[in-house]
Scaffold this motif. Structure first.
Motif, mmCIF file in Angstrom:
data_model
loop_
_atom_site.group_PDB
_atom_site.id
_atom_site.type_symbol
_atom_site.label_atom_id
_atom_site.label_comp_id
_atom_site.label_asym_id
_atom_site.label_seq_id
_atom_site.Cartn_x
_atom_site.Cartn_y
_atom_site.Cartn_z
ATOM 1 N N GLU A 91 14.900 -0.173 -25.323
ATOM 2 C CA GLU A 91 14.349 -0.015 -23.967
ATOM 3 C C GLU A 91 14.989 -0.951 -22.946
ATOM 4 O OE1 GLU A 91 10.142 -0.365 -24.807
ATOM 5 O OE2 GLU A 91 9.815 1.733 -24.256
ATOM 6 N N THR A 96 21.757 5.896 -19.058
ATOM 7 C CA THR A 96 22.047 6.941 -18.076
ATOM 8 C C THR A 96 20.788 7.810 -17.938
ATOM 9 O OG1 THR A 96 22.850 8.486 -19.757
ATOM 10 C CG2 THR A 96 24.470 6.986 -18.789
ATOM 11 N N ARG A 97 20.785 8.695 -16.955
ATOM 12 C CA ARG A 97 19.611 9.568 -16.751
ATOM 13 C C ARG A 97 19.359 10.454 -17.964
ATOM 14 N NH1 ARG A 97 19.760 11.812 -10.509
ATOM 15 N NH2 ARG A 97 19.342 9.817 -9.510
ATOM 16 N N ASP A 98 20.431 11.055 -18.478
ATOM 17 C CA ASP A 98 20.298 11.918 -19.668
ATOM 18 C C ASP A 98 19.781 11.115 -20.856
ATOM 19 O OD1 ASP A 98 21.102 14.180 -18.380
ATOM 20 O OD2 ASP A 98 23.186 14.098 -19.070
ATOM 21 N N GLU A 99 20.305 9.889 -20.972
ATOM 22 C CA GLU A 99 19.905 9.028 -22.083
ATOM 23 C C GLU A 99 18.424 8.656 -21.975
ATOM 24 O OE1 GLU A 99 21.560 4.998 -24.316
ATOM 25 O OE2 GLU A 99 22.267 5.509 -22.308
ATOM 26 N N GLU A 100 17.968 8.373 -20.759
ATOM 27 C CA GLU A 100 16.546 8.047 -20.538
ATOM 28 C C GLU A 100 15.656 9.207 -20.967
ATOM 29 O OE1 GLU A 100 16.081 6.967 -16.460
ATOM 30 O OE2 GLU A 100 16.809 4.925 -16.750
ATOM 31 N N ARG A 101 16.095 10.425 -20.631
ATOM 32 C CA ARG A 101 15.317 11.618 -20.995
ATOM 33 C C ARG A 101 15.274 11.789 -22.518
ATOM 34 N NH1 ARG A 101 17.015 16.344 -22.293
ATOM 35 N NH2 ARG A 101 19.122 15.975 -21.512
ATOM 36 N N LEU A 102 16.444 11.641 -23.150
ATOM 37 C CA LEU A 102 16.513 11.779 -24.608
ATOM 38 C C LEU A 102 15.715 10.676 -25.320
ATOM 39 C CD1 LEU A 102 20.298 12.661 -25.027
ATOM 40 C CD2 LEU A 102 18.382 14.160 -25.584
ATOM 41 N N SER A 104 13.138 9.103 -24.078
ATOM 42 C CA SER A 104 11.715 9.411 -23.871
ATOM 43 C C SER A 104 11.240 10.438 -24.903
ATOM 44 C CB SER A 104 11.508 9.943 -22.450
ATOM 45 O OG SER A 104 10.164 10.273 -22.241
ATOM 46 N N ASP A 105 12.093 11.441 -25.161
ATOM 47 C CA ASP A 105 11.779 12.453 -26.189
ATOM 48 C C ASP A 105 11.674 11.804 -27.565
ATOM 49 O OD1 ASP A 105 11.818 14.416 -24.273
ATOM 50 O OD2 ASP A 105 13.829 15.155 -24.773
ATOM 51 N N SER A 108 8.407 9.943 -27.935
ATOM 52 C CA SER A 108 7.310 10.907 -28.131
ATOM 53 C C SER A 108 7.298 11.430 -29.561
ATOM 54 C CB SER A 108 7.458 12.081 -27.158
ATOM 55 O OG SER A 108 7.382 11.622 -25.834
ATOM 56 N N ASN A 141 16.792 13.879 -32.063
ATOM 57 C CA ASN A 141 16.868 12.958 -30.909
ATOM 58 C C ASN A 141 17.890 11.848 -31.161
ATOM 59 O OD1 ASN A 141 13.323 13.214 -30.510
ATOM 60 N ND2 ASN A 141 14.868 14.230 -29.276
#
Length: 201
Positions: A91, A96-102, A104-105, A108, A141
């Motif tokens: 954390e 990157t933005r894509d990395e943050e999304r991945l 986060s997945d 979860s 992921n």
């Protein structure tokens, strides 16, 4: 006499400005290389190592499921702790933005793994379907995040290479320009049209 002094001062000033300018450009490019190397280590190699830690911990769960080693799930605290600590470490890396999304997945899906694991224990190790599904998702992921590390690592290397190439180019230009300036300064200092005219008279 005064004219010669002015020539000397101008010549030295021009060379000083040139050397200072090229040094500032070199410093900027070296800082880019340093930042890029730091990013490769802190945000890519470390992140990749943390992903491997999570992956290894999940793999241990998968092996325990496949071998029906129910005792493993009775003492999973250390295994889960490694995953949680690795997530916390990840954390704080630059993402990157894509990395943050991945990522986060992944978080979860790891929560789903923990819940499915608890449910698996509650069913007295009979229903492992939910845990298997959660582990598969988390593995996916991690695979995608691993690809991001390679991609971003290559991008940082490209930035470093570009900066190094720029430094080399400016170094060559600096050398040629310095030679040219020295020649001009020497010409201005040595050449004295007044003396030439006087000697002809």
């Amino acid at each position: 006499m005064l004219l010669n002094k002015i020539k000397y001062i101008l010549g030295i000033a021009v060379i000083f400005v040139l050397v200072l300018s090229t040094n500032l450009i070199d410093k900027h490019n070296f800082n880019r290389v340093k930042d890029s190397m730091k990013a490769i280590y802190e945000d890519r190699l470390v992140a990749n190592d943390l992903l491997m830690e999570i992956s290894q911990s999940l793999h241990k769960k998968e092996i325990a499921l496949a071998s029906a080693n129910n005792n493993f799930f009775s003492s999973v605290n250390s295994n889960n702790k490694i995953i949680e600590e690795s997530v916390e470490g990840y954390e704080v890396t630059q993402m990157t933005r894509d990395e943050e999304r991945l990522f986060s997945d992944l978080k979860s899906n790891l929560e789903l793994v923990f819940k499915a694991q608890s449910a698996f224990i509650e069913t007295e190790f009979k229903d492992k379907t939910g845990l298997i599904k959660a582990l598969v998702k988390a593995d996916e992921n991690i695979y995608r995040l691993g690809k991001v590390q390679v991609k971003e690592g290559n991008r940082q290397l490209a930035i470093s290479k570009k900066a190094i190439d720029t430094v080399e180019l400016f170094t060559q230009i600096e050398i040629y320009f310095l030679i040219f300036l020295v020649a001009i300064v020497l010409f201005l200092v040595i050449y004295n049209p007044k003396s030439k005219v006087q000697s002809e008279e």
